[in-house]
Design an enzyme around this catalytic site. Sequence first.
Site, PDB file in Angstrom:
ATOM      1  N   ASP A 136       0.863  -1.179   0.000  1.00 55.45           N
ATOM      2  CA  ASP A 136       0.000   0.000   0.000  1.00 55.45           C
ATOM      3  C   ASP A 136       0.898   1.228   0.000  1.00 55.45           C
ATOM      4  O   ASP A 136       1.620   1.466   0.977  1.00 55.45           O
ATOM      5  CB  ASP A 136      -0.913  -0.006   1.228  1.00 55.45           C
ATOM      6  CG  ASP A 136      -2.073   0.972   1.090  1.00 55.45           C
ATOM      7  OD1 ASP A 136      -2.100   1.721   0.101  1.00 55.45           O
ATOM      8  OD2 ASP A 136      -2.942   0.991   1.979  1.00 55.45           O
ATOM      9  N   ASP A 166      -2.618   2.249  -6.222  1.00 54.76           N
ATOM     10  CA  ASP A 166      -1.542   2.271  -5.229  1.00 54.76           C
ATOM     11  C   ASP A 166      -1.555   1.075  -4.289  1.00 54.76           C
ATOM     12  O   ASP A 166      -0.893   1.100  -3.257  1.00 54.76           O
ATOM     13  CB  ASP A 166      -1.625   3.552  -4.401  1.00 54.76           C
ATOM     14  CG  ASP A 166      -2.926   3.646  -3.608  1.00 54.76           C
ATOM     15  OD1 ASP A 166      -3.920   3.046  -4.039  1.00 54.76           O
ATOM     16  OD2 ASP A 166      -2.936   4.318  -2.561  1.00 54.76           O
ATOM     17  N   GLU A 167      -2.259   0.013  -4.644  1.00 53.32           N
ATOM     18  CA  GLU A 167      -2.433  -1.086  -3.700  1.00 53.32           C
ATOM     19  C   GLU A 167      -2.557  -2.404  -4.452  1.00 53.32           C
ATOM     20  O   GLU A 167      -3.229  -2.480  -5.477  1.00 53.32           O
ATOM     21  CB  GLU A 167      -3.700  -0.832  -2.875  1.00 53.32           C
ATOM     22  CG  GLU A 167      -3.964  -1.799  -1.761  1.00 53.32           C
ATOM     23  CD  GLU A 167      -5.238  -1.444  -1.013  1.00 53.32           C
ATOM     24  OE1 GLU A 167      -5.552  -2.188  -0.053  1.00 53.32           O
ATOM     25  OE2 GLU A 167      -5.933  -0.473  -1.375  1.00 53.32           O
TER      26      GLU A 167
END
Length: 484
Positions: free
Chosen positions: A11, A105-106
């Site tokens: 993350d 983003d993860e």
Amino acid sequence: MRAAPTILHLDMDAFYAAVEQASKPSLRGKAVIVGGLGPRGVVATASYEARRFGVHSAMPMGQARRLCPNGACLIPRFSLYREVSDVVMALLRELSPLVEPLSLDEAFVDLEAGGTAFDGPGARAAGERLRADIRAATGLSGSVGLAGSKMLAKVASEEAKPDGLLLIEPGTERELLAPMSVRTLPGVGPATGEHLRRAGITMVGELAEAGEDELVRMLGRSHGVGLYRMALGLDDRPVVAERDAKSVSVEDTFDVDLHDRVRIRGEVQRLADRCVQRLRGSGHSGRTIVLKVRRYDFSTLTRSETLRGPTDDAGVVREAAARLLESVDTTGGVRLLGVGVTGLADYTQEDLFAQALAAEPAAEGGPAGEGGTAGESGTAGPEAAAGPGGEPGGAPGAQEGAEAPPQPEPAAERRWAAGSDVRHAVYGPGWVQGSGVGRVTVRFEQPGSAPGRVRTFRVDDPELEPSDPLPLVGEGSAVPADRS
């Protein structure tokens, strides 16, 4: 559940805000808030410096400004975020072919599937190496969680924030989870959390003690059984590399309620065009067109129409959306509009009738295809605001055969959104700090440089132009300083 912590969850830390800080040296270590800047704008993310003031994602931008009056409020630059995300995801795929992205983003990574790690020490080494590689490639930090299941890996990365790594050894799950809030578990939102609180359950350990039967009685079988298993740390979901998209949609919230029916129709047409662009970009077509209308009183109406076959034709989607709008009462005003396509497919069923209709205006000399629509309004949501200085679409020319020559239209004032990229013929690349009363203020700096100087220009200065974002690392930027 695995016997080794070989499922990794990455993350990125305050991703949008971190990208802005990396590309704008004067903002490093400062409060940065990214989101819609209009009166109804919403925070997309906030830097950790801004979070200390109570700012968080999904908060109204007006409230964020009041909590953090000295924070830098910027429009999102999704094109740059996607570029940085592509770099990060490529590093993850070097670890394993099984990478399950959840957002820009993860992502989850199955380290065993890639032969990268089969035990705790190997998984920890892979996680530390990944964090170092991400910093070298992007200048950004990411937090890593390692565990024997997806749920626990995600919990671990959240506990590791910011810029850390946490490995949960198999067998320690219940002890680790017990003192955590029930909101830590996936699927426990505000409503479920409040329901559990009224029953005297606020921590994960209390969920486990309540027992499966009690949770089923309180929450229903599906939710109750799932929560009980998670409270025990049990999760058998595999990492899935490809997740099929179920729908494609776009929507805009307007600063001022729309009352003019013609304007509303025009916005629906523009949304339909944007939706088709996104649909084609994903390589899909769709069969069901959906219109979403949120009215002045926050009531939300949804209308849909299913076509004979899947399409990615802009004319077909526009016509369907227009038909759906006719069934909606917009009296009193509209604050949000959205157009979506569901029932996605990887092929298109040609609609010859629609193509014939689209060809008629072209034969008569009118606008043909998608090129006939005007530029998008700058008063909509984050995506519409992302075009920093583009002028609105030009006014139509004079009709043929008119006796008087066409009069030149007055030049529209260019809009410069805070945070957008610009380039000056003399001073080079920079970004907009703010604009108003006919002036635009620009700070001239770039990724990896020292904080730059601020200069002010007329909004119509011919030497100032919108530009593309510069890469955070590599050609066109200096190596960013270590911000750890």
